[in-house]
Design an enzyme around this catalytic site. Structure first.
Site, PDB file in Angstrom:
ATOM      1  N   GLN A  39      -1.809 -20.158  20.817  1.00  0.00           N
ATOM      2  CA  GLN A  39      -2.684 -19.193  20.137  1.00  0.00           C
ATOM      3  C   GLN A  39      -2.738 -17.876  20.908  1.00  0.00           C
ATOM      4  OE1 GLN A  39      -6.545 -20.984  19.324  1.00  0.00           O
ATOM      5  NE2 GLN A  39      -5.583 -22.829  18.535  1.00  0.00           N
ATOM      6  N   THR A  47       0.808  -1.223   0.000  1.00  0.00           N
ATOM      7  CA  THR A  47       0.000   0.000   0.000  1.00  0.00           C
ATOM      8  C   THR A  47       0.836   1.265   0.000  1.00  0.00           C
ATOM      9  OG1 THR A  47      -1.749  -1.149   1.178  1.00  0.00           O
ATOM     10  CG2 THR A  47      -1.774   1.228   1.335  1.00  0.00           C
ATOM     11  N   THR A  80       1.950  -4.624   4.462  1.00  0.00           N
ATOM     12  CA  THR A  80       1.890  -4.986   5.883  1.00  0.00           C
ATOM     13  C   THR A  80       1.368  -6.410   6.114  1.00  0.00           C
ATOM     14  OG1 THR A  80      -0.300  -3.983   5.998  1.00  0.00           O
ATOM     15  CG2 THR A  80       1.562  -2.625   6.698  1.00  0.00           C
TER      16      THR A  80
HETATM   17  N1  ASP Z   1      -2.454  -5.906   0.980  1.00  0.00           N
HETATM   18  C1  ASP Z   1      -1.393  -4.950   1.224  1.00  0.00           C
HETATM   19  C2  ASP Z   1      -0.083  -5.716   1.296  1.00  0.00           C
HETATM   20  O1  ASP Z   1       0.193  -6.339   2.267  1.00  0.00           O
HETATM   21  C3  ASP Z   1      -1.645  -4.207   2.478  1.00  0.00           C
HETATM   22  C4  ASP Z   1      -0.533  -3.249   2.859  1.00  0.00           C
HETATM   23  O2  ASP Z   1       0.334  -2.915   2.111  1.00  0.00           O
HETATM   24  O3  ASP Z   1      -0.536  -2.798   3.987  1.00  0.00           O
HETATM   25  O4  ASP Z   1       0.665  -5.673   0.349  1.00  0.00           O
END
Ligand code: ASP
Length: 365
Positions: A300, A36, A111
């Site tokens: 967990q 992102t 992320t």
């Molecule tokens: N779906 C994205 C990724 O992990 C989310 C992000 O970048 O935070 O590439």
């Protein structure tokens, strides 16, 4: 599958002209993998990856750092949901081949699976003497309220930070996100909406960024005189995570544990490492251990540790040879297993290395 990789040399390399003076404070390499952070809105309002050449238009304050910055971009930018060991190896190869030319590395990564990639890299790059800081963003760099700017700027500052004697402050693989620096192999993504996406319940924060960056130096890996980078890039994908739940079905458990060529299982148990004491379940696990499958008991619960034998419901796991994952995260456990199984070793060696800390990912009792 045993992952073996050939080197890829077709990467885009961009030197960012930050007009750094003759004597920059540090020479940093940014590795842009996707996610992102690097997205902007196109004419139609859709999110598309942005051209890193324009980073200075987006973050003009980069020019005020006395840093020399170079970017190597993946040719195909990925959503980290599509990351594989090949992605980890591509990041590792870039760091390894450029290791002597830079003071530190910042990896821009989605992320979603950042905790897996940071864990994998922490095992691949042992004896690390330079910072490798992963960061990303919850909102794209093109959004008005983006967190990308702060995350990137502070990650760079941390990668450049040096002690009084000139050695790096953080010679570790870390994740910097939303004012906090976490050990990479202790982190997990816990938020998909708020900015503070990561937590590290079982290990203290390495640093917190407020008006100043406050480093918790006593918990940051300290350099040893004989530290020298040892790079390994093999993984074995014949592993699984088996998450227990009340009423888990016999058929599913038996099928998973009997998968052909399966080498290791991260068994996500309850509380301090407890599992159902039903006869069929015990037999299935026992049979798998006897067949040479490594089973690592990971809780967990996000905080605390596995204490096999504390309750009767975990004593039997200990007895039959299930390994104690202590306070490791599932992300670190899985990548460690894939990493160790990538190397040729004896069963005893795998077993002893899995329960020993390799890169600070677990606390020894
Ligand atoms: N779906 C994205 C990724 O992990 C989310 C992000 O970048 O935070 O590439």
């Amino acid at each position: 599958m045993l992952w073996r990789f050939t080197e890829r040399m077709d990467r885009d390399k961009v030197i960012i002209d930050t007009a750094a003076p003759q004597n920059p404070d540090a020479n940093l390499l940014i590795i842009y993998t996707g996610g992102t952070l690097g997205m902007v809105y196109d004419k139609n309002g859709s999110l598309v990856p942005f051209d890193f050449q324009q980073i200075l238009d987006r973050i003009p304050s980069l020019k005020r750092f006395n840093l020399l910055l170079t970017v190597i971009s993946f040719r195909e930018l990925i959503d980290s949901a599509s990351a594989t060991p090949e992605t980890w190896v591509e990041i590792g190869d870039i760091i390894f081949h450029n290791y002597n030319n830079y003071d530190g590395f910042v990896v821009l990564h989605g992320t979603d699976t950042m905790a897996y990639s940071a864990s994998a890299l922490s095992f691949m790059l042992r004896g690390l003497t330079k910072p490798v800081i992963f960061t990303g963003a919850q909102l794209p760099i093109g959004a008005v309220r983006t967190d990308a700017r702060e995350n990137l700027l502070t990650a760079l500052e941390i990668a450049a930070a040096k002690k009084e004697d000139g050695s790096p402050v953080v010679p570790e693989v870390c994740i910097y996100f939303s004012n906090r620096l976490l050990r990479g192999n202790r982190a997990r993504k816990v938020q998909s909406l708020h900015f503070d996406a990561f937590e590290s319940t079982n290990y203290p924060l390495l640093a917190e960024a407020g008006i100043e960056i406050h480093y918790n130096r006593h918990v940051i890996r300290s350099l040893k005189d004989n530290d020298k980078l040892r790079y390994s890039r093999k993984f074995n994908g014949q592993v699984m995570i088996l998450k227990l739940f009340p009423g888990i079905c016999r058929n599913a458990v038996e099928t998973i544990l009997a998968l052909p060529r399966l080498r290791g299982v991260v068994l996500e148990t309850f509380g301090s490492g407890n599992a159902p004491a039903s006869k069929w379940f015990m037999e299935a696990v026992e049979k798998a251990v006897a067949a040479g499958i490594l089973i690592l008991n990971v809780s967990q619960c996000h905080g605390g540790r596995v204490l096999q034998g504390r309750y009767k419901s975990s004593h039997w796991l200990q007895e039959i040879g299930v390994l104690n994952g202590a306070d490791i995260t599932s992300e670190a456990a899985l990548t460690k297993m894939m990493f160790l199984l990538g190397e040729e070793s004896s069963d005893n060696e795998y077993r002893s290395r899995l329960i020993e800390p390799l890169s600070g990912e677990m606390t020894k009792k």
